[in-house]
Enzyme design. Structure first.
Site, PDB file in Angstrom:
ATOM      1  N   CYS A  24      52.482  56.626  75.404  1.00 20.14           N
ATOM      2  CA  CYS A  24      52.263  55.288  74.412  1.00 20.14           C
ATOM      3  C   CYS A  24      51.039  54.976  73.966  1.00 20.14           C
ATOM      4  CB  CYS A  24      52.436  54.307  75.390  1.00 20.14           C
ATOM      5  SG  CYS A  24      52.694  52.415  74.457  1.00 20.14           S
ATOM      6  N   GLN A  72      44.973  74.874  84.224  1.00 18.28           N
ATOM      7  CA  GLN A  72      46.469  74.974  84.728  1.00 18.28           C
ATOM      8  C   GLN A  72      47.059  76.209  85.207  1.00 18.28           C
ATOM      9  OE1 GLN A  72      48.646  72.416  85.365  1.00 18.28           O
ATOM     10  NE2 GLN A  72      47.521  70.947  84.221  1.00 18.28           N
ATOM     11  N   SER A 109      39.555  74.043  87.686  1.00 19.60           N
ATOM     12  CA  SER A 109      39.227  72.617  88.085  1.00 19.60           C
ATOM     13  C   SER A 109      40.027  72.618  89.543  1.00 19.60           C
ATOM     14  CB  SER A 109      39.875  71.725  87.473  1.00 19.60           C
ATOM     15  OG  SER A 109      39.645  70.385  87.842  1.00 19.60           O
ATOM     16  N   GLY A 158      37.320  69.874  84.963  1.00 21.05           N
ATOM     17  CA  GLY A 158      37.795  70.806  83.896  1.00 21.05           C
ATOM     18  C   GLY A 158      37.155  70.404  82.407  1.00 21.05           C
TER      19      GLY A 158
END
Ligand SMILES: Cc1ncc(COP(=O)(O)O)c(C=O)c1O
Length: 385
Positions: free
Chosen positions: A324, A178, A198, A72
Site C-alpha cells: 500500500c 535471504q 544479516s 543488511g
C-alpha cells in the site's frame, strides 16, 4: 485461543534459544567497550572475536575480511557506496528486483554523478548472465546482484555472473541476506568480492549483520569516526548482538542442510495442497532454483491484502506481494519486473517457512485459505471471478 502459525520468516525470525543464552551475559557482567585495553574490554572483545571467527569459518573467509554492521541495509549501503566512493565516478550494474537497500543506494549514486544499469529479469525472476556481460562498459566499477529474491525466492546464477565479473576485474557484490545460512555459498567458486548477510533472518537478533570484504578489494568507509572494524565501519560494536549473530551462524552451520530438505518438502506440500483446492492459482518464481522455504502464490483477481488479513484472523502470519503506497494498492515491483500480469500480481501472497513450521501448520493454512479466497471471489462481478 486462536492457533498461531508464523509463515513470514523472510521478514524476520524468532531468536533461537541457544542464541539468547549466549547473548545474556553481554547484557550483564560482560559490558566493557571492546576497544578498551583493560580486562573488562578484553572480555567483550573475546566474545566479538569468537563470533567473527565463527562467521568467517562458515563462509570460508578469514576473520579480517568480516565487517560487522547494524543490518543488511547498512551492509548493502557500505558495499555499494564504499566501492563507488573509492573510485569517484563510474558505472554500476544491478537488477530491477534487488531489495530497496540496493536499489535506493544505486539511485542515490545516480544523483551523485554515477551511472547505473538496472537489468531486467525473466518471467521466473532470473537475471541472464549474458545481460550482465553485455552491460559491462570500460568504466564499470561494480556489479551488485542479489543471491535470492526475498519475495519469490528465485536464486540467481551467481557463479556465472561472478565468472564474468572476474574476467573483467570488476568487484561483484552479492546481497545474500535471504540465502546466508539457508543455502550453501562458495565465495571463491562464485567469484564474490563483497557479500551482505544479516542476523535476524537466521534466528539471530535484529540490528546486527555483516559484510564480507575480500582481501584487496578497494573500498572506503561511509561512516567516519573511530578505528573500529579495521576502519571500515566506525562506532562501538553491538557486542551482545554480534555474539548472538556468531552463535546463530554456528547453529545454522549445524542445522542448515537438514532444514533445507525439510522445508522444501513442506513448501511443496503447501503449494500442492493449495492448488488442489483453490482454482486459478499460480506459483511465482523459479520452480526449482528457489529458496527451500519460500512459496509465493498468486490468487487471480483477488487482492492479496485481503487474503493476508483473512489469514491473520485465523492466526496465520504471511505477507502480501502488493504494497500500500499512499492509499492505493500497488503490485510488487518484483512481480512487475517478472512480467506477471496485474490480475495475478495483485493477488500474490508470500509464505516463508522456518524452524518451527510443522506439517499440520501447512495443512491448517491450506484449509484456512480456501474459504477466504472463495468468499473474496464471490464478491467480485461475475466476469472477474
Ligand atoms: C534481500 C534483502 N536485502 C537486504 C535486507 C535488509 O536487511 P536488514 O533488515 O537486516 O536491514 C533484506 C531484509 O528483508 C533482504 O531481504
Amino acid at each position: 485461543m486462536t492457533r498461531r502459525v508464523y509463515l513470514d520468516h523472510n521478514a524476520s525470525t524468532p531468536v533461537h534459544p541457544e542464541v539468547v543464552a549466549d547473548m545474556l551475559p553481554y547484557f550483564g557482567e560482560i559490558f566493557g567497550n571492546p576497544s578498551s585495553v583493560h580486562a573488562f574490554g578484553r572480555e567483550a572483545r573475546e566474545g566479538m572475536d569468537r563470533a567473527r571467527e565463527r562467521v568467517a569459518r562458515f563462509l570460508g573467509a578469514s576473520a579480517d575480511e568480516i565487517v560487522f554492521t547494524s543490518g543488511g541495509t547498512e551492509s548493502d549501503n557500505l558495499a555499494i557506496k564504499g566501492l563507488a566512493y573509492a573510485r569517484g565516478r563510474g558505472h554500476f550494474i544491478t537488477s530491477r528486483i534487488e531489495h530497496h537497500a540496493v536499489l535506493r543506494a544505486c539511485q542515490w549514486l545516480e544523483t551523485q554523478g554515477f551511472e547505473v544499469t538496472y537489468l531486467p529479469v525473466d518471467e521466473l525472476g532470473m537475471v541472464d548472465p549474458g545481460d550482465v556481460k553485455r552491460a559491462i562498459r570500460p568504466d564499470t566499477i561494480g556489479i551488485t546482484i542479489m543471491h535470492a529474491n526475498s519475495e519469490v525466492g528465485t536464486i540467481q546464477p551467481i557463479a556465472a555472473i561472478g565468472a564474468i565479473a572476474r574476467e573483467h576485474a570488476i568487484p561483484l557484490h552479492v546481497d545474500a541476506v535471504q540465502t546466508f545460512g539457508k543455502v550453501p555459498i562458495d565465495l571463491d567458486a562464485m567469484g564474490i568480492a563483497l557479500l551482505s548477510f544479516s542476523g535476524h533472518k537466521i534466528y539471530g537478533p535484529k540490528g546486527v549483520a555483516g559484510l564480507y570484504v575480500r582481501k584487496g578489494t578497494k573500498m572506503v568507509t561511509i561512516q567516519h569516526g573511530g578505528e573500529h572494524e579495521r576502519r571500515r565501519r566506525a562506532g562501538t560494536e553491538n557486542v551482545a548482538g554480534i555474539v548472538g549473530f556468531g552463535k546463530a551462524v554456528e547453529v545454522r552451520a549445524r542445522d542448515m542442510a537438514g532444514e533445507a530438505v525439510r522445508l522444501a518438502a513442506l513448501r511443496d506440500r503447501l503449494w500442492d495442497g493449495i492448488r488442489a483446492r483453490v482454482p486459478d492459482v499460480k506459483l511465482n518464481g523459479h520452480p526449482t532454483d528457489r529458496l527451500p522455504g519460500t512459496a509465493n502464490i498468486s490468487y487471480r483477481n483477488v487482492e492479496s491484502e485481503s487474503v493476508v488479513l483473512g489469514l491473520d484472523l485465523k492466526g496465520i502470519g504471511v505477507s502480501a506481494g502488493s504494497a500500500c503506497t499512499s492509499g492505493s494498492v500497488e503490485p510488487s515491483y518484483v512481480l512487475v519486473a517478472m512480467g506477471v500480469a496485474l490480475g495475478w500480481a495483485m493477488g500474490a501472497v508470500r509464505h516463508s517457512l522456518g524452524r518451527s513450521t510443522a506439517a499440520d501448520d501447512i495443512d491448517y493454512v491450506i484449509e484456512s485459505v480456501e474459504p477466504i479466497v472463495k468468499k473474496l471471489r464471490g464478491a467480485l462481478p461475475v466476469g472477474a471471478r
